[in-house]
Design a protein around this motif. Structure first.
Motif, PDB file in Angstrom:
ATOM      1  N   LEU A   1       0.828  -1.207   0.000  1.00 16.71           N
ATOM      2  CA  LEU A   1       0.000   0.000   0.000  1.00 16.71           C
ATOM      3  C   LEU A   1       0.862   1.257   0.000  1.00 16.71           C
ATOM      4  O   LEU A   1       0.605   2.207  -0.738  1.00 16.71           O
ATOM      5  N   ARG A   2       1.933   1.236   0.795  1.00 12.76           N
ATOM      6  CA  ARG A   2       2.846   2.383   0.839  1.00 12.76           C
ATOM      7  C   ARG A   2       3.457   2.613  -0.548  1.00 12.76           C
ATOM      8  O   ARG A   2       3.528   3.733  -1.029  1.00 12.76           O
ATOM      9  N   TRP A   3       3.874   1.530  -1.216  1.00 15.58           N
ATOM     10  CA  TRP A   3       4.464   1.643  -2.554  1.00 15.58           C
ATOM     11  C   TRP A   3       3.438   2.174  -3.549  1.00 15.58           C
ATOM     12  O   TRP A   3       3.753   3.029  -4.384  1.00 15.58           O
ATOM     13  N   LEU A   4       2.206   1.677  -3.477  1.00 12.83           N
ATOM     14  CA  LEU A   4       1.164   2.125  -4.405  1.00 12.83           C
ATOM     15  C   LEU A   4       0.855   3.614  -4.281  1.00 12.83           C
ATOM     16  O   LEU A   4       0.468   4.260  -5.253  1.00 12.83           O
ATOM     17  N   TYR A   5       1.024   4.170  -3.088  1.00  6.15           N
ATOM     18  CA  TYR A   5       0.681   5.572  -2.851  1.00  6.15           C
ATOM     19  C   TYR A   5       1.899   6.475  -2.675  1.00  6.15           C
ATOM     20  O   TYR A   5       1.758   7.646  -2.336  1.00  6.15           O
ATOM     21  N   GLU A   6       3.076   5.942  -2.935  1.00  4.60           N
ATOM     22  CA  GLU A   6       4.304   6.747  -2.879  1.00  4.60           C
ATOM     23  C   GLU A   6       4.323   7.707  -4.073  1.00  4.60           C
ATOM     24  O   GLU A   6       4.210   7.281  -5.217  1.00  4.60           O
ATOM     25  N   PRO A   7       4.446   9.021  -3.837  1.00  4.35           N
ATOM     26  CA  PRO A   7       4.500   9.966  -4.961  1.00  4.35           C
ATOM     27  C   PRO A   7       5.669   9.643  -5.890  1.00  4.35           C
ATOM     28  O   PRO A   7       6.773   9.335  -5.439  1.00  4.35           O
ATOM     29  N   ASP A   8       5.393   9.674  -7.182  1.00  2.51           N
ATOM     30  CA  ASP A   8       6.406   9.393  -8.196  1.00  2.51           C
ATOM     31  C   ASP A   8       6.129  10.284  -9.404  1.00  2.51           C
ATOM     32  O   ASP A   8       5.203  10.030 -10.175  1.00  2.51           O
TER      33      ASP A   8
END
Length: 130
Positions: A94-101
């Protein structure tokens, strides 16, 4: 499903992963209604890694972005499988999916999954396993 992470902290201690607005989360009965499926089917989808649910305030919830337009995002199950294979737990996924990129068209992997560049998110998730 991650049961051990309290709603006020994530594994890294930087706060819970996912949307910060409580209105951006759905509980499982709401997801079932949105997808026009039984609650048991939603539980099965979570077990089969077709959906991602985490506990927030003691209740299993799913980010509303992952069930956009009354369906599960097309590439989400594949990404969840790749993340699990790479050793990520639900909170880390979940953290990876919502990490700004800024290099993704949607600004985050979760937002990009709903657009034309979803395969790029899958490619990046696959690369995490190496």
């Amino acid at each position: 499903m991650t049961d051990s992470v309290p709603s006020d902290q994530a594994a890294s201690g930087a706060g819970p992963a996912g949307p910060t607005d409580p209105a951006r989360w759905l509980n499982l009965p709401d997801v079932a209604e949105r997808l026009d499926l039984s609650i048991s089917k939603i539980h099965q989808m979570i077990r089969d890694r077709e959906l991602l649910a985490v506990r927030r305030d003691g209740i299993r919830r799913i980010p509303i972005d992952l069930v956009a337009n009354q369906t599960v995002l097309k590439h989400l199950p594949g990404v969840l499988t790749l993340m699990t294979d790479a050793g990520y737990d639900d909170e880390a996924t979940l953290r990876w999916l919502y990490e700004p990129d800024d290099t993704l068209s949607g600004g985050t992997p979760a937002a990009t999954l709903g657009g034309d560049h979803a395969r790029e998110v899958k490619r990046r998730a696959q690369a995490l396993g190496f």
